[in-house]
Design a protein around this motif. Structure first.
Motif, short mmCIF file in Angstrom:
data_model
loop_
_atom_site.label_atom_id
_atom_site.label_comp_id
_atom_site.label_asym_id
_atom_site.label_seq_id
_atom_site.Cartn_x
_atom_site.Cartn_y
_atom_site.Cartn_z
N GLY A 63 42.01 32.87 97.43
CA GLY A 63 42.31 32.45 95.96
C GLY A 63 42.65 33.88 95.15
N TRP A 64 42.67 33.51 93.98
CA TRP A 64 42.80 34.73 93.14
C TRP A 64 41.72 35.52 92.36
N THR A 65 41.76 36.90 92.01
CA THR A 65 40.81 37.57 91.13
C THR A 65 41.65 38.09 89.70
N ARG A 66 41.00 37.53 88.67
CA ARG A 66 41.64 37.92 87.56
C ARG A 66 40.62 38.56 86.74
N LEU A 67 40.86 39.40 85.74
CA LEU A 67 39.99 40.14 84.62
C LEU A 67 40.43 39.81 82.98
N ILE A 68 39.62 39.16 82.55
CA ILE A 68 39.84 39.36 80.99
C ILE A 68 39.56 40.64 80.56
N VAL A 69 40.23 41.31 79.52
CA VAL A 69 39.68 42.56 79.15
C VAL A 69 39.77 42.51 77.58
N GLU A 70 38.67 42.66 76.80
CA GLU A 70 38.47 42.62 75.38
C GLU A 70 38.86 44.00 74.76
N LYS A 71 39.21 44.12 73.64
CA LYS A 71 39.57 45.01 72.76
C LYS A 71 38.18 45.87 72.47
N PRO A 72 38.31 47.24 72.11
CA PRO A 72 39.29 47.96 71.75
C PRO A 72 39.94 48.70 72.98
N PHE A 73 41.27 48.66 73.15
CA PHE A 73 42.02 49.28 73.96
C PHE A 73 42.33 50.76 73.83
N GLY A 74 41.28 51.74 73.54
CA GLY A 74 41.39 52.85 72.99
C GLY A 74 41.19 53.00 71.81
N ARG A 75 41.14 54.38 71.11
CA ARG A 75 41.44 54.51 69.71
C ARG A 75 42.68 55.46 69.31
N ASP A 76 43.21 55.65 70.31
CA ASP A 76 44.55 56.49 70.15
C ASP A 76 45.30 56.68 71.61
N LEU A 77 46.36 57.21 71.54
CA LEU A 77 47.13 57.07 72.76
C LEU A 77 46.42 57.70 73.90
N SER A 78 46.06 59.06 73.61
CA SER A 78 45.08 59.38 75.01
C SER A 78 44.09 58.78 75.55
N SER A 79 43.28 58.08 74.61
CA SER A 79 41.98 57.20 74.99
C SER A 79 42.59 56.07 75.81
#
Length: 413
Positions: A63-79
C-alpha cells in the motif's frame, strides 16, 4: 522518539494483519495504506519525519504512505528551505500533501469550473476587460489570547503569503492541460507556479500596514512595542500578456467590522456609458465570490430603474448556495462538506491538485521574504486603527490609487 514510533508500527502491523485475515476469507484484495497528519510545530518535523521514515513506512507492495503537513511552512525563504530539506530527504513529493484549507473551500474549488467551463467568462478574463482583482480576508476579533503565537508571524505570513496568494494563483493561472484525471495534480500546480514566476518580489512601497489599537495589551505578547501588523494591503502585478497592467490586491485584517473572505473582480467602465446615459452614473460591473460565510457568487449588473426613467441602477445576478443547492432540512455539512473533509478525501484518493508543491512554496517565499525582512529590520511602524471598523482609513485611498477601484456608494447587497 523512534522508540515510540516503532511501538506504534507494531500496533499498526498487528491491526493490518487482523484486517488481512478477516478479508482473506472473502477473497478480497486488501491494500494496507498509512496516512500521517503533521499537525505539529515545525521544530518537531525533523525528528518526526526521521522516525516515520525509519520505522513506520508501508511496504510499497502492500500500500501507500502519505503525510499531510500543516502550515506554517517556515517564516521566510531560508527557514522554508530548512524545513523542506528535512522532509525531502525522508520523503518524495508523492508522499507529501502540504495542506492549505483555503484550497478546499467550495468557492475556491469552483474557480476552475467557473473559469474553464463557461465560454463567456474566459473571453473577458483578461486585461482588456478587468480593472482590478481584490482578494479580501476579514475577521471581527483580535488575537484573543493567541498573541504570543501570532506576534511571531503577523498577518502577512498568517494569511496573505499562503491563503490569499494560493487563491490568486487559481484566479490568474492559464488553462491547465487537465483539470480532472491522473495528470490533473501536476497540470494545475504547474499552471499555478507559472503565475508565481511572473510576480516580482514585493517592495515596501507596495504595502500598507496596520495594527489595531490595544493589540499589544494581549498578555501573551511580551514585546509591548511590537510592530507586527494585524492588517495589511499588498499590491501585486502579474507580468503576463493576460494580466499586464491589472492590479491585484491582497487585503487581510483582524479586529474589523465583519467576518468575510471574498474574491472581487471589478471590470472596466462600460464604453461610452457616460455619453449614452447623459452623464448619469453607470457603475462598473463586479463579479464577487464570497468564500465565507454563506458561500455565494453574484455579478453586479446594471439594469433599468423601474418606472418611467431609463437611469441605470445596479442590481445582481446571484447564486446563493444555501437556497440554490440545498433543500430545506438537508444537512449542509453532508451536501457541502467543509474544506478539511474535502482535502483529506483527496489525500486518500491520491489527488494532489489542491495541495501545495515545494516549488510553489519556494517561489511564494521568494516573493514575500524581502519585504518581510525590510519591515522587521527597519522596524517599519504600522498605522493604528480602531477595532470594529474597516481598518486604517488610508487603506481605501491606497486601494483606490493602486487598483483604480471605484466603489459604488449607492449599491447595497
Amino acid at each position: 522518539d523512534e522508540q515510540a514510533f516503532s511501538a506504534m508500527k507494531d500496533d499498526i502491523e498487528t491491526f493490518e494483519q487482523s484486517t488481512k485475515s478477516d478479508d482473506a476469507t472473502s477473497g478480497a484484495v486488501v491494500q494496507l495504506n498509512r496516512l500521517y497528519y503533521f499537525a505539529i510545530p515545525p521544530s518537531a518535523f525533523a525528528d518526526t519525519a526521521t522516525a516515520i521514515n525509519k520505522t513506520s513506512m508501508q511496504d510499497p507492495s502492500k500500500g501507500w504512505t502519505r503525510l499531510i503537513v500543516e502550515k506554517p511552512f517556515g517564516r521566510d525563504l531560508s527557514s522554508f528551505e530548512e524545513l523542506n530539506k528535512t522532509l525531502s530527504t525522508q520523503f518524495t513529493e508523492d508522499h507529501l500533501y502540504r495542506i492549505d484549507h483555503y484550497l478546499g473551500k467550495e468557492l475556491v474549488q469552483n474557480l476552475t469550473v467557473l473559469r474553464f467551463a463557461n465560454i463567456w467568462l474566459e473571453r473577458i478574463w483578461n486585461k482588456d476587460n478587468i480593472q482590478s482583482v481584490i482578494l479580501t480576508f476579514k475577521e471581527p476579533f483580535g488575537t484573543d489570547g493567541r498573541g504570543g503565537y501570532f506576534d511571531q508571524y503577523g498577518i502577512i505570513r498568517d494569511i496573505l503569503q499562503n491563503h490569499l496568494l494560493q487563491v490568486l494563483t487559481l484566479v490568474a493561472m492559464e488553462t491547465p492541460s487537465q483539470l480532472i484525471g491522473p495528470m490533473a495534480g501536476k497540470a494545475i500546480r504547474d499552471a499555478k507556479v507559472g503565475v508565481l514566476n511572473a510576480i516580482n518580489p514585493i517592495e515596501l512601497g507596495d504595502v500598507l500596514l496596520g495594527q489595531y489599537e490595544g493589540y499589544a495589551d494581549d498578555p501573551t505578547i511580551t514585546n509591548k512595542d511590537t510592530n507586527t501588523p494585524t492588517f495589511a494591503v499588498i499590491h501585486l502585478k502579474i507580468n503576463t500578456p493576460r494580466w499586464h497592467g491589472v492590479p491585484f490586491i491582497l487585503k487581510a485584517g483582524k479586529a474589523l467590522n465583519e467576518r468575510k473572505a471574498e474574491m472581487r473582480i471589478q471590470f472596466k467602465d462600460a464604453p461610452a456609458g457616460q455619453f449614452l446615459f447623459q452623464s448619469k452614473s453607470c457603475p462598473r460591473n463586479e463579479l464577487v465570490m464570497r468564500m465565507q460565510p454563506n458561500e455565494a457568487m453574484y455579478l453586479k449588473t446594471n439594469v433599468k430603474k423601474p418606472g418611467f426613467d431609463a437611469t441605470p441602477v445596479q442590481s445582481e445576478l446571484e447564486i446563493n448556495y444555501d437556497t440554490r443547492f440545498f433543500k430545506d432540512g438537508e444537512d449542509k455539512a453532508t451536501a457541502n462538506p467543509d474544506a478539511y473533509t474535502r482535502l483529506i478525501l483527496d489525500v486518500l484518493q491520491g489527488k494532489q491538485g489542491a495541495f501545495v508543491r515545494d516549488d510553489e512554496l519556494r517561489r511564494a517565499w521568494e516573493i514575500f521574504t524581502p519585504v518581510l525582512h525590510k519591515i522587521e529590520n527597519d522596524n517599519v511602524q504600522p498605522i493604528k486603527y480602531k477595532t470594529g471598523g474597516r481598518g486604517p482609513e488610508e487603506a481605501d485611498t491606497f486601494i483606490a490609487e493602486r487598483a483604480g477601484y471605484v466603489r459604488n456608494l449607492d449599491y447595497t447587497y
